[in-house]
Design an enzyme around this catalytic site. Structure first.
Site: not given
Ligand code: NAD
Length: 484
Positions: A177, A229-231, A234, A251, A285
């Site tokens: 995706k 992606g973002s924490t 995540g 990640e 990142c």
């Protein structure tokens, strides 16, 4: 204009189930540069079914690793011819300076694929061991199953490849995706996959937003999620995967520190930080957005970094002279401007930049490269990931204090030390709690594991360790004795 009206599902170009489109807008011109069909839940369902069938009944997971590698090598050959095109396309999608894109958004994903092919050749897919009783044990690395891969917009091909290549080489099937902001380049990847003619169902690509990603995460027929992606996202994915006991690799974000020691060559350091801190307009990142400077040379470090930041050419990302392009989206621009405002409000000293459009630019999602000095590590601008060209310089007393400040962060993704003294550098490298670390540089190497400590993620990508994220280990115990 790059217009697509089909989706790549199960190895075929098929009509999408809905009529929605994702328009991709250039952050420089604010014009639409192309569109792809927006995948609906029904498209996702088809993609997961094709991947499930290909995994459960198709040849791919049962093909010997060297034959799978030959098919992936076909993909690599086709992909290698599209890298320049991908670089230009990603620059028009997200505003990465073309000088960066050529290397990192086009060539690097292909180099990574080649590196995974090499690692797969040497990987112990089937390993004999001598058991406790002298008997033969066989340890098998079997594919984990159907993989849902979810990637962000900042490095769309690089991060897609870091999942697709090892998953395929391990024998998994994949539903990728891509992000809506950078969906066009995923279609080029689909064209390369189509030309490489992998068996049906092995790869599908479903461009869409958060709700489609969420559906992939919750899908009961998907065995593993590989997410970058973002924490914040995540965390929700980790929770959903935990509830299903689904495998996941995460990640996530970072707030990495560059530690400048008191013996550093400051010209060389500032030059190195141009890439380490500001690559991809600071939308990385691994961006070294905290610069830790010794009190004994504090003014000199601030001056050296200010002179580097002040020299950066800001403008059209397609111009090879540009060092900093626009941010990828209007929302991203707003977010970064808010942090710049906040830095001043919190009491950091603005050395360069600030809010508002850079001089000479009237249109586009640009911000001024910004440097704050005299920052405290507890300020929001020193703790939160800004994801833009905004740096803070924080003073420290001695090496131990620098390490303490570097580690005083919710994140632990990257970092670096700048010094002429190798022994001191190694000592610092061992004490900083982060997944990757550079001495007088920052680079990711495709042969070495990449990933984060703490809130920067779980698991590793790249290197042989990256292949192992896509396997289940099976131990087969025999009563055959091992002749030594
Ligand atoms: P994001 O987390 O908003 O989105 C990432 C991807 O997840 C997108 O494809 C998005 O559509 C999808 N998504 C969003 N919500 C979801 C949900 N609830 N369930 C499933 N999928 C969902 O991140 P972003 O703004 O696109 O990217 C920037 C972030 O990515 C930064 O925090 C950056 O540090 C991080 N990043 C990490 C790495 C790394 O390797 N550690 C690399 C690049 C970027």
């Amino acid at each position: 204009m790059h217009e697509y009206d089909r989706l790549f599902i199960g190895g075929d170009w098929v009509r999408p189930c809905g009529t929605g489109k994702l328009n991709v807008v250039s952050p420089h011109s604010l014009q639409v540069v192309g569109s792809v069909p927006r995948a609906e839940m029904a498209d996702l369902e088809q993609a997961v079914s094709a991947a499930r069938e290909a995994f459960d009944d198709g040849p791919w997971p049962r093909t010997p690793p060297e034959e799978r590698a030959a098919a992936v090598a076909r993909f690599s050959d086709v992909y290698s011819k599209r890298t320049a095109e991908l670089a230009g396309l990603i620059t028009s999608e997200v505003g990465s300076p073309i000088s960066f894109s050529r290397l990192a958004q086009g060539l690097a994903p292909w180099m990574m694929l080649e590196s995974f092919l090499k690692a797969a050749k040497e990987h112990p897919w089937e390993q004999d061991r001598r058991g406790t009783l002298g008997n033969r044990i066989v340890v098998l690395r079997e594919p984990v199953g159907v993989v849902g891969a979810i990637v962000p917009w900042n490095m769309p091909q690089f991060l897609a490849m870091s999942k697709l290549a090892p998953a395929l080489l391990a024998g998994c099937t994949v539903v990728l995706k891509p992000p809506p902001e950078a969906a066009l380049d995923s279609m080029v990847m689909a064209e390369a996959l189509s030309e490489a003619a992998l068996p049906p169902g092995v790869v599908s690509i479903v461009p869409g937003g958060a709700s489609l990603g969420e559906a992939l995460v919750h899908h009961p027929r998907v065995d593993k999620i590989a997410f970058t992606g973002s924490t914040a996202v995540g965390r929700t994915i980790a929770g959903a995967c935990g509830a299903q006991l689904k495998r996941c690799t995460l990640e996530l974000g970072g707030k990495s520190a560059a530690i400048v020691l008191d013996d550093a060559d400051l010209d060389r350091t500032a030059d190195g930080l141009r890439f380490a801190s500001l690559m991809n307009n600071g939308q990385a990142c691994v961006a070294h957005s905290r610069i830790l400077a010794p009190r004994s040379r504090y003014g000199e470090v601030v001056d050296a970094v200010a002179s580097m930041v002040g020299s950066l050419v800001v403008g059209d990302p397609a111009d090879p002279a540009t060092a900093v392009g626009p941010l990828a989206t209007a929302a991203q621009r707003q977010r970064v401007e808010r942090y710049v405002q906040l830095g001043g409000d919190e009491g950091a000293r603005l050395v360069l930049g600030g809010t508002g459009m850079p001089e000479g630019l009237e249109r586009g999602w640009y911000v001024k490269p910004t440097l704050f000095a005299d920052a405290d590590n507890h300020m929001t601008v020193a703790r939160e990931e800004i994801f833009g060209p905004v740096l803070v310089v924080i003073p420290y007393i001695d090496d131990a204090d620098a390490v303490r400040i570097a580690n005083d962060s919710p994140y632990g993704l990257a970092g670096s030390v700048w010094t002429e003294d190798t022994a001191r550098a190694i000592d610092v490298a061992k004490k900083v709690r982060s997944g990757t670390f550079g001495i007088n540089n920052y680079m990711m190497d495709f042969t070495a594991p990449f990933g984060g400590y703490r809130s920067s993620g779980i698991g590793r990508e790249l290197g042989p360790e990256g292949l192992d994220q896509y396997v289940e280990l099976k131990s087969v115990v025999t009563l055959e004795s091992v002749v030594s």
